[in-house]
Every structure is written in C-alpha cells, then in structure tokens.
Design a protein around this motif. Structure first.
Motif, PDB file in Angstrom:
ATOM      1  N   LYS A   1       1.597   3.241  -2.309  1.00  0.00           N
ATOM      2  CA  LYS A   1       1.026   4.378  -3.036  1.00  0.00           C
ATOM      3  C   LYS A   1       0.026   5.137  -2.168  1.00  0.00           C
ATOM      4  O   LYS A   1      -0.142   6.344  -2.314  1.00  0.00           O
ATOM      5  CB  LYS A   1       0.394   3.952  -4.356  1.00  0.00           C
TER       6      LYS A   1
ATOM      7  N   PHE B   1       0.811  -1.205   0.000  1.00  0.00           N
ATOM      8  CA  PHE B   1       0.000   0.000   0.000  1.00  0.00           C
ATOM      9  C   PHE B   1       0.848   1.259   0.000  1.00  0.00           C
ATOM     10  O   PHE B   1       0.436   2.308   0.446  1.00  0.00           O
ATOM     11  CB  PHE B   1      -0.959  -0.029   1.194  1.00  0.00           C
TER      12      PHE B   1
ATOM     13  N   GLY C   1       3.816   6.971 -10.863  1.00  0.00           N
ATOM     14  CA  GLY C   1       5.106   7.436 -10.383  1.00  0.00           C
ATOM     15  C   GLY C   1       5.061   8.931 -10.170  1.00  0.00           C
ATOM     16  O   GLY C   1       4.131   9.610 -10.614  1.00  0.00           O
ATOM     17  N   GLY C   2       6.073   9.430  -9.465  1.00  0.00           N
ATOM     18  CA  GLY C   2       6.131  10.865  -9.241  1.00  0.00           C
ATOM     19  C   GLY C   2       7.543  11.248  -8.883  1.00  0.00           C
ATOM     20  O   GLY C   2       8.375  10.379  -8.597  1.00  0.00           O
TER      21      GLY C   2
ATOM     22  N   PRO D   1      -2.793   6.422  -6.549  1.00  0.00           N
ATOM     23  CA  PRO D   1      -2.147   7.398  -5.677  1.00  0.00           C
ATOM     24  C   PRO D   1      -2.528   8.821  -6.086  1.00  0.00           C
ATOM     25  O   PRO D   1      -2.912   9.065  -7.221  1.00  0.00           O
ATOM     26  CB  PRO D   1      -0.660   7.141  -5.906  1.00  0.00           C
TER      27      PRO D   1
ATOM     28  N   PHE E   1      10.203   8.262  -8.087  1.00  0.00           N
ATOM     29  CA  PHE E   1       9.939   6.933  -7.543  1.00  0.00           C
ATOM     30  C   PHE E   1       8.827   6.311  -8.357  1.00  0.00           C
ATOM     31  O   PHE E   1       7.923   6.981  -8.835  1.00  0.00           O
ATOM     32  CB  PHE E   1       9.618   6.960  -6.055  1.00  0.00           C
TER      33      PHE E   1
ATOM     34  N   ILE F   1      -1.897   7.095 -12.350  1.00  0.00           N
ATOM     35  CA  ILE F   1      -0.661   7.702 -11.859  1.00  0.00           C
ATOM     36  C   ILE F   1       0.183   6.571 -11.285  1.00  0.00           C
ATOM     37  O   ILE F   1      -0.261   5.850 -10.402  1.00  0.00           O
ATOM     38  CB  ILE F   1      -0.965   8.762 -10.783  1.00  0.00           C
TER      39      ILE F   1
ATOM     40  N   LYS G   1       3.453  -1.745 -11.201  1.00  0.00           N
ATOM     41  CA  LYS G   1       3.877  -3.146 -11.087  1.00  0.00           C
ATOM     42  C   LYS G   1       4.748  -3.517 -12.279  1.00  0.00           C
ATOM     43  O   LYS G   1       5.720  -4.254 -12.147  1.00  0.00           O
ATOM     44  CB  LYS G   1       2.644  -4.054 -10.994  1.00  0.00           C
TER      45      LYS G   1
ATOM     46  N   LEU H   1       5.870   3.396  -8.868  1.00  0.00           N
ATOM     47  CA  LEU H   1       4.932   2.561  -8.123  1.00  0.00           C
ATOM     48  C   LEU H   1       4.238   1.529  -9.004  1.00  0.00           C
ATOM     49  O   LEU H   1       3.431   0.745  -8.531  1.00  0.00           O
ATOM     50  CB  LEU H   1       3.860   3.435  -7.461  1.00  0.00           C
TER      51      LEU H   1
ATOM     52  N   PHE I   1      -0.723  12.467  -5.703  1.00  0.00           N
ATOM     53  CA  PHE I   1       0.430  13.213  -5.222  1.00  0.00           C
ATOM     54  C   PHE I   1       0.158  14.701  -5.277  1.00  0.00           C
ATOM     55  O   PHE I   1      -0.297  15.199  -6.299  1.00  0.00           O
ATOM     56  CB  PHE I   1       1.631  13.006  -6.137  1.00  0.00           C
TER      57      PHE I   1
END
Lengths: 605, 293
Positions: free
Chosen positions: A104, A102, A415-416, B181, A328, A413, A332, A330, B183
């Motif tokens: 994310k 979890f 990654g960030g 997510p 980073f 979304i 899979k 996220l 952000f």
C-alpha cells in the motif's frame, strides 16, 4: 534533501522507483543523488561515519532509508521523497518499498508519479513483486516506465542474462498491455550505467538511467478535453461579511471562462459562470486544467459537493449507480459481496456493494480465476458495483481523474481502481427524461433564490409514508394546517389525488412498470410545486427505497424529507423520522417542524 | 513561477478537502515562515478568509518578536486564534532553561504534551476575543478532529515519509509502519471516534519554494528572518534557548533566496540551528512518533 540549488524555472517530474525487495531500489536512488552532486554538504560523510560506528558496511541506500526502523530491518517501509536535478529538469524521486507487506505504501508513492523506474536484480531475475508492481503501474496509469536490470556486476556484466530477463519480463507486461520505454543494464553499487556510461557494459548502446528519464516528455495538460470540475464545496462566508456564493473545485480537465454555460451532474441543472474569484491576484476570466478555482453563478441553482460541473455542449460525464470497474484490494479482510463499503470518486462519497465478481487475478502468479466469490489481500479483480445513489463519473481511457476511485472499509482506504464502463441502472430512462426537461425548461426571471427570500422558506417536500391506517393523512393535514398558520406557503397532496386525474391514462398503475410511471409523474408534479417555491407535503402508503430513488432522481434529493408512520417499518426505505403510534401525531408535527428548522427549510417562528 | 502555482493549487485542494471533511478543524501556526505560508494558502483557498481556528502552542520561550507579530496579524486578519500550553510544567519549572530536564524532555513537555492536551480539549486553551481585544480562557474546549500542519518532506528524514492526510491514534501517536495508502488525490477523510488526522498541505514544498512564494505574494513575515545589521539572522524559528541565528547578510526576501539557491546555504540543511535534532540521533523521529509537529 538537496532541494537547495534547484533551478525553479525548470520543470519538475515525479518518478517512482519500484521492484522486488532487495533488488536495489534505494541503491539506484543513492547513486542518482551522489553522481549528480545532489547531496547536501556533509550528508554522505555523516552516513559513512554512522555506518563505520555501527560496524556495518556503508551502503548508498542508507541515504534515503532515514528512518530508524528501516535501518534496523534494512528494508524500505514507506515511500520517501528525495530531490535531485539533471540539466533538463528537477526530479522528485519516490522510493517505494519492495516488501510485500508494504504494497500500500508502494501504491501511495506510485500514484503520485508521472514516470517509474522498475528495478530487477540480474542475479535473482523476475520475482513476484516485479510482476505485481508492473501490473500496478499499469493500473495507476503510469506509461513512462524504465526497467533497470541491476547488480550486473554480480553476473559479470553478462549480456545474455540481461537479454533473458528483458525477454521474460516484456512478454509478461505485453500480456497486460504495458510496454516499458527502456530496458537498461546497470550496477547501482559500482555506478555503471546509472548516471555515467561504463566500459563494463560496452555491449549496451542505449541511454543511462538518467538519460532515459531526461528523454521522457511531460504529459500534456488535459486542457483540450471536455470540462470536468468535481465540486469540492460551496462557500458562503456570511459570518465574515462576505455574500459571495462560490463553487470551489479543481479543474480535472478542460477549461472554463466567465460567461460559459455550465451544467452539473447528476442533477443536470444549468447556469452560467458569473465571475471567477481569486484572492491577492489579478482578476481572471479563464481557468485551465490543474487549477484550484472558485466561481460564482448567474442563477443560484442547487449545487453540492460530489457533483461534476461541465460545459453545455461538452461531452457530459456518465451518471449511474452501477459501474463496472477494475480494482486492486489491499485489505487484510477479503472484499466480499453483500457488505457495504464506501466508494470515493472525485469528490463524491457513496455507499457501495459488490454486485457481481467477473474475474479475479491472483496476486502471486497473476493468473485469471473466474469462479471466485471474494477478492483477497493484494488481488486484482473486475467487478460490477451498485452504489446507494447515482454519481457522475467518466471511464478510464480519456479522463484519468474522474474515472479513478478508492474503497474505504472501517475508516481506512483499502482498495482503489478505475471505472471501465457505466452499466445502465433502473432509473437511467427517468434520469434522461429529467435532463431533457431541464434542457427544454423555459426560464423565468423570478428564480428559486428570489422565491425563497420572498416566502422566507426553502422549497421542500415532506414525504409521509407508512403502514395502512397508521395516521399518515392525519399527520399531513395537521402539519399543513400548523405550517399554514405559521404563515408558510404549504400544500398537501395525497398520491391518490393524482391517480384519477393526471394519471387517468395509466389505468392499471399496479401493472408491471405502471407503478414506476405513476411515481415518476407524481415526482414531476411535485417538481412543479417545488419550483414555485412551496413546501409540499405528500402521503403514500408503504413507499420503498426504489420509489424514493425515483423521487430523488426527478427532484433535488436534498429537498426530500421522509417520515415513516406506523409501529413497524415494513419496507427498505431510508427515513428521517419514525413515528411509532397514532398518539404521537401532535408530537410528530413538532418533530417534523424541528427537522425542517434544522435543515434550514424554515426559520424558527 | 509555474512551479509555484502548481504547488499552490495542490495545497489549496488539500486545504479545501480538509475543510469539507473535518467538522472540528484547526491549523497550527508557529509564526514561522512555513505555517505563515500555510495561513496565506488558507486565505487563497477560502477567498480571503480563514474559516477555522489557528492554534499556537506557547512554550513561553518563544522569541518576543514572534508573539508581537502573531497578535498583529490576528488583529489585522481577524483570525480566530487559540493558544495552548503545558501550564503544569511551566508552573513547576519543569523545563530545560530552568535546568530541570534535558532538551528533548523539554520539547516533549512544552510542545508534544501541550499539543496533545490542546488538541484533545483536555488542556487549558485561551482564545482571542476581537471585541475585548484580549485572550480569554476558552470554555468547554472541544477536541480537534483535523489539524493542518506545515511540515515539509524535505525538512528531515521522518517528515519525508508523511502522508498528506496522516492519522494519529487516541494517544496522538503516529504509526509509521501502518500508514494508510493515499491514491491519486483521494485522502484519508474517514476516521474512528477519538482519533485525529494531521493534514500536510506543504509536504511537496521546499525551503526555497517557501521563500519564493513569500516574495511572489508579498506575505508579511517576522523580522527575525532578516539580518538587522548585526550579520545574523534566524533561518528557522523556535524557542530561544535552543534555536540559534546563523551568520548571514541577507536583509530581504530576495537576498535570502539568493543565499539559499546559489549562496552559502545552498547545500546546508535548514534545521542545522536546532539543537534538539542532534540530540535525537540526527532525526526527529522519536519526537514525531509521539506527536511532535
């Protein structure tokens, strides 16, 4: 939950609670709520009764683990929000899940926080997610960190165990450039050191968790920095009888007032703020960081979502299609080179590819690996991105909001990260020349908007390209004649017409670099026609996407419409219409006119 | 007040993100205080206009004052008003007040199912025609891809886990364990065909914030929230068979604020007058997974 009774005149702070699974995050929050009397009447009793019925021992964590799923699995799935207050301020606590699946949700919770409590189990010590969460807090830009060593009751409140954890963890964080403000020994279950000090920890003389939170000061707004307004939208509610053209956005930093000269990037176009618009509020002439505003402009220049507005004289944002970032991931599926993703920064939205992977930090041990060709689930990496079109952005140290981005893959979304630096792209010099040209441009009282109204058309360029002898010039002449007969101000300019006049000094336009300069001048000439309000038709053989990028750097990209003529598309250009054979040229004229009508360049005759 | 402005700015930002990213956008309006504040925030965001349809799921058991108030505001603010309902269940008298089903099943039929059919365009929809001054059957209703909803995190457990932009699958269901997510201020604005996104601009607001804002902005609210002399008022509005007034002397917005902040309701949950919550094990999670607001 216990929002009632909160004093609204007090300031508010969002705090995220993170840490490895089962280290006691929810218990710490439950203790904060219970010991500050922040629970609604009957809530504690109701949960105790429920626990009794189910035959499980009562735990404070049940308070916030409200979802049935979580109680069944005894782990926090998502980031729940609860409210409580101290004598100093109101707190919104975000309980972030510690389970690796979890992560994310942890990031979601933490990215809205100003401060963080990172919980480490005194018995288990520093674990994988203690490290991962510490790293992510740094990446998310959270500097106010309290590290809480929980379950001290299980280690007989032993000072040496506490000190060993402090030493190990602070060494790890120091390597990442992160320095927590406090390390605090507590027992959430027994209530030691969370809200109330305790004799069990007599050897500890620092603040309790609540004291530590109260000792944090709110971040100063970024009002003294250069202005940044990522444009959210341009409103013209004509159908509601409203003729204002309003640029809407939230001020990410700085301030703006009526009369300010402002400039939009990437276009570099300038105008002045005419009014700041409001609804059901007194008139304002000045707006500050954090406010969602709307303003009108003196000159109606072309503006669209994704651009960033700043004040003339303020440090401008960077503009490039290449940027070096820390991110980073996220997803899979790994983040790979050569695949298109969507990059969102501020309000911009662009296609992106990974151009180079510089280093990958493995998720489980956070050791550097420099030879990786893909970025795996939960990895952290430094890469260079190549965007399909240049955008305006900042780098991370100074402007948090306009330097953060997310990556979208398959609608989600995944990654960030943060932009570390702008990397010079192919069109950087041309872009600089355009900004200088805009800066030095001698203004006139007859604006683009006036011309558009008078001529009943929006200035535009129709680029007809394609293979040799496929009929580019024939189509251009037919289109020019047809539109001329429709009463439009239209002009056909073949690229060859420039070769021996305007570009006579570029004797060898096919020499390295010569062709780019040829295209740049061609685009500057086109810019003059467009500024005069004309619809310009141009022809050139087999233009590439790189050629088109130059054109779109020099002139407004939304003014450009691309037609490919010929059976096969032999370059990488992105076109709007493809005409496959000569017989279709008459039909092609109709199609182009239809496209121009659709895009609001001309109205239906 | 500073705090209310912060909440307003964030909500306005979210509303503008929704408007910029969703072609078929609508906003649920139940005429309650929360969604009415949302309506007001939309006018803030879009400078006096509400540039998308408002959607009301009519269970036909709403308190009549709510319907009068709805149509008054629709006319005054020139709103685009769309009404959906589960016509089949209503005609077959398949409801709790008719004695045919329990409360939760009734909620599912008249609200959850009606909402799903209204949003996906498969159910009947009526739309207010300002020229003829009446509701008319909407022809070829299109599915909504983005739906703005006034849920607040502090209302009950499952709502505290919502995102600002929260996806719903083709069956309109919410997968709590697999939420995307979110952000900083980047939201889920990309979505697969056939799915839709719930947008929650009021997530950070509390019940008290709502009333403070109503006071500050002088927002018109339905009279049922105030004691009209009988010592009772509604704290939360819904269908009359399942929503009960609370004992209260509050006659004005200010008196409600006093009651919530220091008075008798300072520590009592808002939805205590809603019978269906208790029937769902103290939370609304089962209902909300299936698409309940």
């Amino acid at each position: 939950m216990a929002q009632n009774g909160m004093d609204l005149s007090k300031e508010q702070m969002h705090v995220v609670v993170v840490g490895h699974v089962d280290h006691g995050k929810s218990t710490i929050i439950g203790r904060l709520l219970a010991d500050t009397n922040s629970l609604p009447k009957g809530k504690l009793e109701a949960i105790k009764e429920k626990a009794l019925k189910s035959g499980k021992p009562f735990e404070l964590a049940y308070l916030i683990d409200a979802l049935k799923d979580e109680q069944a699995q005894s782990i926090t799935i998502d980031s729940a929000r609860v409210f409580f207050q101290s004598s100093k301020r109101n707190y919104i606590i975000i309980d972030a899940p510690g389970h690796i699946e979890f992560i994310k949700n942890m990031v979601t919770g933490a990215s809205h926080a100003e401060a963080a409590i990172l919980v480490i189990d005194a018995e288990e010590g520093v674990q994988e997610n203690s490290r991962r969460h510490g790293y992510l807090l740094g990446m998310l830009g959270i500097k106010k960190i309290v590290v809480v060593v929980n379950k001290m009751d299980l280690v007989d409140y032993n000072e040496e165990i506490f000190n060993a954890i402090v030493t190990e963890y602070s060494q790890y964080l120091a390597g990442l450039g992160i320095q927590p403000m406090y390390y605090i020994p507590v027992s959430g279950r027994e209530g030691d050191g969370v809200v109330n000090p305790t004799s069990n920890l007599a050897w500890y003389s620092g603040p309790t968790v609540l004291n530590a939170l109260d000792l944090f000061n709110k971040e100063k707004p970024l009002v003294d920095l250069p202005l940044r307004i990522p444009v959210q939208d341009v409103y013209k509610f004509n159908s509601y009888g409203d003729n204002r053209r309003i640029i809407a956005g939230s001020i990410a930093s700085g301030q703006v007032k009526v009369g300010d000269e402002i400039v939009f990037y990437p276009s570099g176009k300038r105008t002045k703020v005419k009014t700041i618009e409001t609804f059901n509020a007194p008139k304002v002439t000045n707006s500050l960081t954090g406010q969602s505003i709307g303003f009108t402009m003196v000159e109606q220049i072309y503006v669209n979502r994704g651009q960033i507005a700043t004040r003339v004289g303020d440090t401008p944002p960077f503009v490039s299609s290449r940027l070096r970032v820390s991110l980073f991931w996220l997803g899979k599926q790994p983040l790979i080179m050569g695949k298109d993703y969507i990059f969102k920064l501020g309000t911009s939205h662009e296609k992106v590819r990974v151009d180079a992977i510089h280093k990958v930090i493995d998720a489980s041990d956070y050791k550097n690996q420099n030879d990786r060709t893909e970025i795996g689930h939960h990895d952290v990496a430094e890469v260079t991105f190549k965007l399909a079109h240049p955008i305006a952005f900042d780098t991370s140290e100074v402007f948090p909001e306009t330097s953060r981005f997310v990556l979208v893959d398959d609608y989600e979304i995944r990654g960030g990260g943060i932009v570390l630096e702008a990397v010079t792209d192919e069109d950087a010099q041309i872009r600089e020349d355009v900004y200088t040209r805009n800066l030095k441009w001698i203004p006139t009282d007859v604006t683009m908007a006036h011309r558009a109204e008078m001529y009943n058309q929006r200035a535009s360029i129709v680029v007809i390209t394609g293979t040799r002898h496929a009929g580019r010039k024939t189509l251009a002449r037919k289109l020019e004649k047809q539109m001329f007969n429709d009463g439009k101000l239209v002009y056909y300019l073949g690229i060859g017409s420039l070769l021996y006049g305007v570009n006579a000094d570029l004797k060898r336009h096919d020499a390295p670099g010569g062709w780019r300069e040829h295209i740049r001048r061609f685009a500057e000439v086109a810019h003059l026609f467009l500024d005069a309000g004309l619809i310009l038709i141009v022809t050139a053989i087999e233009l590439t996407q790189e050629d088109l990028d130059i054109l779109k750097t020099v002139i407004e990209k939304d003014m450009v419409h691309v037609i490919w003529v010929g059976g096969k598309v032999t370059t990488n250009i992105e076109y709007d219409i493809h005409l496959k054979n000569r017989e279709s040229l008459d039909e092609g004229v109709v199609m182009v006119k239809h496209l121009l009508q659709q895009r609001g360049v001309v109205f239906k005759p | 007040m500073e705090h209310l402005k912060e909440l307003e700015y964030r909500s306005v930002y979210i509303l503008r993100e929704a408007f910029a990213n969703f072609k078929n956008l609508g906003m649920l309006w139940s005429m309650g205080k929360d969604s009415t504040v949302l309506l007001w925030l939309a006018r803030k965001a879009f400078f006096g206009h509400v540039p998308f349809p408002l959607i009301h799921i009519d269970t036909h058991y709403k308190i009549p004052e709510m319907i009068d108030y709805r149509d008054r505001l629709v006319r005054e603010m020139k709103l685009t008003m769309v009404i959906g309902e589960n016509r089949e269940a209503l005609q077959d008298k398949h409801t709790f007040p008719d004695g045919a089903v329990d409360r939760l099943t009734c909620c599912k039929l008249l609200k959850t199912d009606a909402l799903r059919q209204t949003l996906n365009g498969e159910g009947p929809r009526r739309i207010f025609n300002h020229d003829t001054d009446r509701y008319e059957e909407e022809k070829n209703p299109e599915p909504f891809t983005g739906v703005i909803v006034g849920a607040r995190a502090d209302e009950e457990g499952s709502r505290s886990k919502e995102r600002y932009f929260s996806p719903r699958d083709k069956q309109n269901e919410w997968d709590i364990a697999e939420q995307p997510p979110e952000f900083w201020n980047q939201y889920k604005t990309d979505f697969a065909p056939g799915t839709n996104v719930r947008i929650h601009p009021l997530l950070d607001w509390t019940e008290l914030n709502i009333w403070e804002y109503i006071l500050a902005e002088n927002i018109p609210t339905v009279s049922l929230y105030y004691n009209q002399g009988d010592g009772k008022r509604y704290r939360s509005l819904g269908c009359y068979p399942c929503t009960f007034p609370v004992e209260s002397n509050a006659r004005t917005v200010q008196e409600i604020i006093d009651e919530l902040s220091v008075g008798k309701f300072a520590n009592i949950a808002e939805r205590s007058g809603r019978a269906q919550d208790k029937d769902d094990g103290g939370g609304l999670e089962t209902l909300r997974r299936e698409g309940y607001m």
